[in-house]
Motif scaffolding. Structure first.
Motif, PDB file in Angstrom:
ATOM      1  N   ILE A 223       4.162  -9.975  19.605  1.00  0.00           N
ATOM      2  CA  ILE A 223       3.418  -9.209  18.603  1.00  0.00           C
ATOM      3  C   ILE A 223       4.301  -9.018  17.372  1.00  0.00           C
ATOM      4  O   ILE A 223       5.364  -8.398  17.448  1.00  0.00           O
ATOM      5  CB  ILE A 223       2.962  -7.840  19.153  1.00  0.00           C
ATOM      6  N   HIS A 224       3.854  -9.574  16.242  1.00  0.00           N
ATOM      7  CA  HIS A 224       4.586  -9.455  14.987  1.00  0.00           C
ATOM      8  C   HIS A 224       4.126  -8.215  14.229  1.00  0.00           C
ATOM      9  O   HIS A 224       2.978  -7.781  14.356  1.00  0.00           O
ATOM     10  CB  HIS A 224       4.372 -10.701  14.121  1.00  0.00           C
ATOM     11  N   ARG A 225       5.017  -7.670  13.404  1.00  0.00           N
ATOM     12  CA  ARG A 225       4.714  -6.484  12.611  1.00  0.00           C
ATOM     13  C   ARG A 225       4.789  -6.815  11.127  1.00  0.00           C
ATOM     14  O   ARG A 225       5.766  -7.430  10.681  1.00  0.00           O
ATOM     15  CB  ARG A 225       5.688  -5.351  12.944  1.00  0.00           C
ATOM     16  N   ASP A 226       3.776  -6.409  10.387  1.00  0.00           N
ATOM     17  CA  ASP A 226       3.740  -6.566   8.932  1.00  0.00           C
ATOM     18  C   ASP A 226       3.233  -5.250   8.364  1.00  0.00           C
ATOM     19  O   ASP A 226       2.054  -5.100   8.054  1.00  0.00           O
ATOM     20  CB  ASP A 226       2.823  -7.746   8.556  1.00  0.00           C
ATOM     21  N   TYR A 227       4.140  -4.283   8.246  1.00  0.00           N
ATOM     22  CA  TYR A 227       3.762  -2.915   7.910  1.00  0.00           C
ATOM     23  C   TYR A 227       4.036  -2.605   6.436  1.00  0.00           C
ATOM     24  O   TYR A 227       4.977  -3.139   5.843  1.00  0.00           O
ATOM     25  CB  TYR A 227       4.548  -1.909   8.754  1.00  0.00           C
ATOM     26  N   ASP A 228       3.207  -1.738   5.889  1.00  0.00           N
ATOM     27  CA  ASP A 228       3.459  -1.154   4.571  1.00  0.00           C
ATOM     28  C   ASP A 228       4.129   0.198   4.798  1.00  0.00           C
ATOM     29  O   ASP A 228       3.466   1.166   5.183  1.00  0.00           O
ATOM     30  CB  ASP A 228       2.130  -0.984   3.818  1.00  0.00           C
ATOM     31  N   PRO A 229       5.446   0.310   4.554  1.00  0.00           N
ATOM     32  CA  PRO A 229       6.152   1.555   4.872  1.00  0.00           C
ATOM     33  C   PRO A 229       5.775   2.723   3.974  1.00  0.00           C
ATOM     34  O   PRO A 229       6.113   3.875   4.284  1.00  0.00           O
ATOM     35  CB  PRO A 229       7.625   1.176   4.685  1.00  0.00           C
ATOM     36  N   SER A 230       5.069   2.458   2.872  1.00  0.00           N
ATOM     37  CA  SER A 230       4.724   3.539   1.940  1.00  0.00           C
ATOM     38  C   SER A 230       3.452   4.281   2.339  1.00  0.00           C
ATOM     39  O   SER A 230       3.069   5.248   1.675  1.00  0.00           O
ATOM     40  CB  SER A 230       4.553   2.973   0.528  1.00  0.00           C
ATOM     41  N   THR A 264      -0.601  -3.614   8.148  1.00  0.00           N
ATOM     42  CA  THR A 264      -1.149  -2.425   7.499  1.00  0.00           C
ATOM     43  C   THR A 264      -0.987  -2.549   5.992  1.00  0.00           C
ATOM     44  O   THR A 264       0.038  -3.048   5.501  1.00  0.00           O
ATOM     45  CB  THR A 264      -0.438  -1.144   7.976  1.00  0.00           C
ATOM     46  N   ARG A 265      -2.012  -2.101   5.266  1.00  0.00           N
ATOM     47  CA  ARG A 265      -1.992  -2.093   3.814  1.00  0.00           C
ATOM     48  C   ARG A 265      -2.799  -0.894   3.316  1.00  0.00           C
ATOM     49  O   ARG A 265      -3.677  -0.385   4.020  1.00  0.00           O
ATOM     50  CB  ARG A 265      -2.619  -3.381   3.237  1.00  0.00           C
ATOM     51  N   SER A 266      -2.513  -0.474   2.108  1.00  0.00           N
ATOM     52  CA  SER A 266      -3.345   0.528   1.447  1.00  0.00           C
ATOM     53  C   SER A 266      -4.277  -0.197   0.482  1.00  0.00           C
ATOM     54  O   SER A 266      -3.885  -1.166  -0.162  1.00  0.00           O
ATOM     55  CB  SER A 266      -2.484   1.541   0.694  1.00  0.00           C
ATOM     56  N   VAL A 267      -5.527   0.251   0.407  1.00  0.00           N
ATOM     57  CA  VAL A 267      -6.507  -0.315  -0.516  1.00  0.00           C
ATOM     58  C   VAL A 267      -7.097   0.829  -1.331  1.00  0.00           C
ATOM     59  O   VAL A 267      -7.319   1.929  -0.817  1.00  0.00           O
ATOM     60  CB  VAL A 267      -7.618  -1.087   0.229  1.00  0.00           C
ATOM     61  N   ARG A 268      -7.342   0.564  -2.595  1.00  0.00           N
ATOM     62  CA  ARG A 268      -7.819   1.601  -3.502  1.00  0.00           C
ATOM     63  C   ARG A 268      -9.298   1.402  -3.815  1.00  0.00           C
ATOM     64  O   ARG A 268      -9.815   0.307  -3.764  1.00  0.00           O
ATOM     65  CB  ARG A 268      -6.987   1.607  -4.789  1.00  0.00           C
ATOM     66  N   ALA A 280      -7.471   4.160   0.932  1.00  0.00           N
ATOM     67  CA  ALA A 280      -7.853   3.924   2.325  1.00  0.00           C
ATOM     68  C   ALA A 280      -6.791   3.066   3.003  1.00  0.00           C
ATOM     69  O   ALA A 280      -6.026   2.357   2.351  1.00  0.00           O
ATOM     70  CB  ALA A 280      -9.218   3.260   2.414  1.00  0.00           C
ATOM     71  N   LEU A 281      -6.758   3.165   4.317  1.00  0.00           N
ATOM     72  CA  LEU A 281      -5.866   2.346   5.139  1.00  0.00           C
ATOM     73  C   LEU A 281      -6.629   1.135   5.652  1.00  0.00           C
ATOM     74  O   LEU A 281      -7.737   1.272   6.183  1.00  0.00           O
ATOM     75  CB  LEU A 281      -5.346   3.163   6.325  1.00  0.00           C
TER      76      LEU A 281
END
Length: 348
Positions: A223-230, A264-268, A280-281
């Protein structure tokens, strides 16, 4: 130029045009849609933004002359070096000094997604009520069935039947009891998701790390991780969010995926369940498995629908229930070798 401060608050992209179809105003939603600032848009020919220039020009002329609103579907916004964006366009004549038309623009894909969300929510509510009523009806005779098997087993013990005959009959009663217990567990799982969430600040990455450790231990999948730490914390129920993501990841592993990615990403400016959210997440579970069978794409979130032999068909239904408890939506796209489940949750 007149003031359009009221339009600045709209989630819909709006631009104002003069008689030459030159952009004289663009609200913040239009800046987001065209991915450029209002200063760049103002002064640009409106027709130059789209592929269907001749058809659109005729429609704008008609709207300007007849004072009728004009609705145009499948107007395509052409972006240099990027994919074109299909839009719906509604043009209205305005009687304001220096201006002639007001154009409202909405991505067609967003409209289709909102329609899908509404169908899913409506269908899920009906399905939950149906399943709950069905589960209650099944639980009552199951209790009687199990109790009768236990009484029969006691009678067999008292009869003390000799040899293999007695052992064979006890084996039959055990089969009845075990199958009744299995069905009882299935009914309990159908009824349990109706607990309301316990809301508290939750780190979505802690949720994903918990799921990652569980799936790796159970299946050994990478399982790979691609996270948005903010990303800020989500207001939600930690256990329900863990179960929602775990059901998706387990399905991927059981279907034969070799690698899974948590992103994970943030979307506006995202519309979720008819509500516009500034932030939103977006949580994605991406796998390289065989994909969801095409014949169940429209029913994948329905209870008791499974694309895998031996599956209960409850995992994704529970996932959708838990996500809806958090005012979010879950959707997917799938083809052989790449499946993406996407969870959208509002962020405060």
């Amino acid at each position: 130029m007149p003031s359009f401060s009221g339009l600045d608050l709209l989630a819909t992209a709006v631009v104002a045009l003069d008689d030459g179809f030159i952009v004289r105003y663009a609200n913040p939603a239009a800046e987001n849609l065209f991915a450029t600032g209002a200063k760049t848009l103002i002064g640009q020919p409106f027709l130059a933004l789209f592929s269907e220039r001749a058809e659109l020009e005729r429609s704008l002329d008609e709207a300007r002359v007849t004072h009728w609103d004009y609705s145009a579907q499948n107007v395509t916004y052409s972006r240099s070096g990027r994919e074109p964006v299909p839009l719906s366009c509604v043009v209205t004549r305005i009687d304001t000094a220096g201006l002639a038309l007001l154009a409202e623009l909405r991505p067609i894909e967003e409209q289709l997604r909102q329609a899908r969300e509404e169908r899913l929510v409506s269908g899920q509510q009906s399905n939950r009520e149906l399943i709950r009523n069905l589960a209650h009806e099944i639980k009552n005779p199951l209790g009687g069935l199990r109790g009768s098997a236990q009484l029969l087993e006691r009678e067999l013990d008292q009869l003390r039947l000799p040899g293999a005959r007695g052992g064979e009959l006890r084996e039959y009663t055990q089969v009845i009891i075990k199958e009744a217990d299995r069905l009882q567990g299935l009914m309990d799982r159908m009824l349990t998701p109706h607990r309301p969430p316990r809301i508290e600040p939750v780190s979505i990455h802690e949720v994903l790390e918990r799921v990652r450790s569980l799936v790796r231990a159970e299946f050994g999948v990478e399982i790979h991780r691609d996270y948005d730490p903010s990303l800020p914390e989500v207001m939600g129920d930690r256990e329900q969010l863990i179960q929602a993501v775990l059901n998706i990841a387990r399905n991927s592993a059981q279907a034969g995926a070799q690698t899974i990615t948590f992103r994970t990403r943030s979307v506006r400016q995202q519309t979720i369940l008819r509500h516009r959210h500034k932030l939103a997440l977006e949580l994605q579970v991406v796998d390289d498995g065989p994909g969801v069978p095409e014949e169940i794409h429209d029913r994948i979130f329905n209870p008791l629908v499974s694309g895998r032999e031996g599956g209960s068909g409850l995992g994704l239904s529970l996932t959708q229930t838990f996500v809806q408890y958090h005012q979010g939506v879950v959707e997917f796209e799938s083809r052989p070798g790449r499946t993406i489940f996407r969870i959208l949750l509002p962020l405060t």
